[in-house]
Scaffold this motif. Structure first.
Motif, PDB file in Angstrom:
ATOM      1  N   UNK A  96       0.838  -1.196   0.000  1.00  0.00           N
ATOM      2  CA  UNK A  96       0.000   0.000   0.000  1.00  0.00           C
ATOM      3  C   UNK A  96       0.874   1.247   0.000  1.00  0.00           C
ATOM      4  N   UNK A  97       0.259   2.388  -0.321  1.00  0.00           N
ATOM      5  CA  UNK A  97       0.945   3.676  -0.277  1.00  0.00           C
ATOM      6  C   UNK A  97      -0.075   4.749   0.060  1.00  0.00           C
ATOM      7  N   UNK A  98       0.378   5.991   0.102  1.00  0.00           N
ATOM      8  CA  UNK A  98      -0.558   7.097   0.329  1.00  0.00           C
ATOM      9  C   UNK A  98      -1.504   7.276  -0.855  1.00  0.00           C
ATOM     10  N   UNK A  99      -1.179   6.675  -1.999  1.00  0.00           N
ATOM     11  CA  UNK A  99      -2.095   6.690  -3.129  1.00  0.00           C
ATOM     12  C   UNK A  99      -3.397   5.977  -2.825  1.00  0.00           C
ATOM     13  N   UNK A 100      -3.378   5.048  -1.876  1.00  0.00           N
ATOM     14  CA  UNK A 100      -4.625   4.397  -1.459  1.00  0.00           C
ATOM     15  C   UNK A 100      -5.605   5.411  -0.892  1.00  0.00           C
ATOM     16  N   UNK A 101      -5.092   6.377  -0.123  1.00  0.00           N
ATOM     17  CA  UNK A 101      -5.954   7.404   0.464  1.00  0.00           C
ATOM     18  C   UNK A 101      -6.593   8.269  -0.613  1.00  0.00           C
ATOM     19  N   UNK A 102      -5.787   8.691  -1.590  1.00  0.00           N
ATOM     20  CA  UNK A 102      -6.299   9.615  -2.603  1.00  0.00           C
ATOM     21  C   UNK A 102      -7.268   8.913  -3.543  1.00  0.00           C
TER      22      UNK A 102
END
Length: 379
Positions: free
Chosen positions: A321-327
């Motif tokens: 996972x990465x912060x791209x999951x949030x966006x």
């Protein structure tokens, strides 16, 4: 600047990018180490102001510094993090090293080379007024202090480009597993381990039972879901039945429904030993990033790649996972893996292929230029 000019300009920046990469890897940014994170933020704030023509907003939450360069009418957000998983002092044992165009060192791939490429790409653009940049300082520890900032800036953007590393083949990432984090804590009863072990309730033994149960939760979905016990602790002295023990658990799954299934199962765990007590903390941290949302951005990336004369990247599905999951969870078009080509993230053999840094820099610059020329209603 034409596509050919863009690639040529990026190639000419190779020595400067190599120097910056060595500087950034040598500037340690250990997870949770506020002095190291602050020093690294100072370095990056100067680089960002140089190429964007505006100073960073230093957003500090619970002592953790995040760097934000917002745009008034933000069409694209470039997103990344500068913290690493490596404790302070690692760089002394494994300093930045280059052998046959392969660079190694703590954090070189995840994701310091991506940051160097990001700033190099921005320097190639004539107009950065519609581009926002956010570099956070706690992604590797769960983005606890940065999540709100990430979601706010993504919500005011037409698209988000995440400069985490690509796959080893250079593929960008269109989908990611979602993730959950838990801590299971067991309370037992202490007793003398030699004289009266029968009077105790062994918390370490109870945790061992729970670890085996947790592993079965992942296997129940054919292995597509991972339920991984990680940090384990328990006991006080070698001659005492452990009164308390705990285990951290990392969960990854491709669907929200699967994360929910595992969440309910973990919250429903019951002790195996009589008189043992069990507590569960944590929960779902990141929902999955789905490929459909990234497809238009992948198509644009492939078109830019053709225009600069490199092989169009494929869209990969990444287990991490990465912060791209949030966006992506907000419905904002998100494309990940636009950073360095390399591998071994979080491992001692972490590496970056320096030969591909100009190509990736030109690709990012061309993609940002294309997206900022499109209506803000891109999504």
């Amino acid at each position: 600047m034409t596509a050919n000019d863009l690639f040529a300009a990026a190639r000419s920046m190779s020595p400067a990018m190599l120097h910056r990469l060595e500087t950034l890897v040598s500037c340690e940014s250990a997870p949770g180490s506020l002095p190291h994170l602050s020093a690294c933020a100072d370095l990056l704030a100067g680089w960002g102001e140089e190429v964007l023509g505006r100073p960073a907003r230093r957003v500090v939450v619970d002592g953790v510094p995040h760097l934000l360069w917002p745009a008034a009418r933000q069409r694209v957000l470039l997103l990344g993090h500068y913290d690493t998983v490596w404790p302070a002092g690692t760089v002394r044992a494994r300093p930045f090293t280059v052998i046959d165009d392969i660079a190694t060192g703590p954090g070189v791939c995840d994701m310091k080379a991506g940051i160097v490429q990001m700033f190099a790409a921005l320097s190639l653009l004539a107009d950065t007024s519609h581009i926002g940049v956010l570099l956070t300082g706690d992604e590797e520890s769960g983005s606890v202090t940065s999540r709100g900032l990430i979601e706010r800036e993504a919500g005011r953007s037409g698209a988000v480009l995440v400069c985490e590393p690509s796959t080893a083949e250079g593929h960008v990432k269109v989908a990611r597993k979602g993730g959950s984090v838990y801590r299971l804590t067991v309370r037992g009863r202490a007793a003398h381990a030699g004289a009266e072990p029968h009077r105790g309730v062994n918390a370490t033994v109870e945790v061992a039972h729970q670890v085996l149960t947790l592993l079965a939760l992942g296997a129940a979905n054919g292995g597509d879901t991972s339920v991984t016990p990680t940090v384990l602790s328990g006991g006080t002295t070698t001659n005492t039945v452990p009164e308390q023990a705990s285990v951290a658990v990392d969960v990854r799954a491709w669907t929200g429904a699967e994360l929910e299934r595992v969440d309910q199962a973990i919250r429903g765990l019951v002790p195996r030993l009589p008189e043992a007590a069990l507590w569960v903390d944590g929960g779902i941290n990141r929902h999955p990033m789905v490929a459909e949302l990234a497809q238009p951005l992948l198509d644009a990336t492939r078109e830019v790649a053709r225009s600069i004369g490199v092989s169009p990247p494929e869209g990969a599905h990444a287990a991490g996972a990465s912060d791209g999951n949030f966006t992506a969870a907000l419905g904002v078009p998100t494309l990940d893996g636009l950073g360095a080509v390399g591998g071994g993230s979080h491992a001692r053999d972490e590496y970056v292929d320096l030969r591909r840094m100009p190509e990736r820099t030109a690709l990012l610059a061309g993609l940002v230029d294309r997206l900022t020329a499109i209506s803000p209603a891109f999504r």
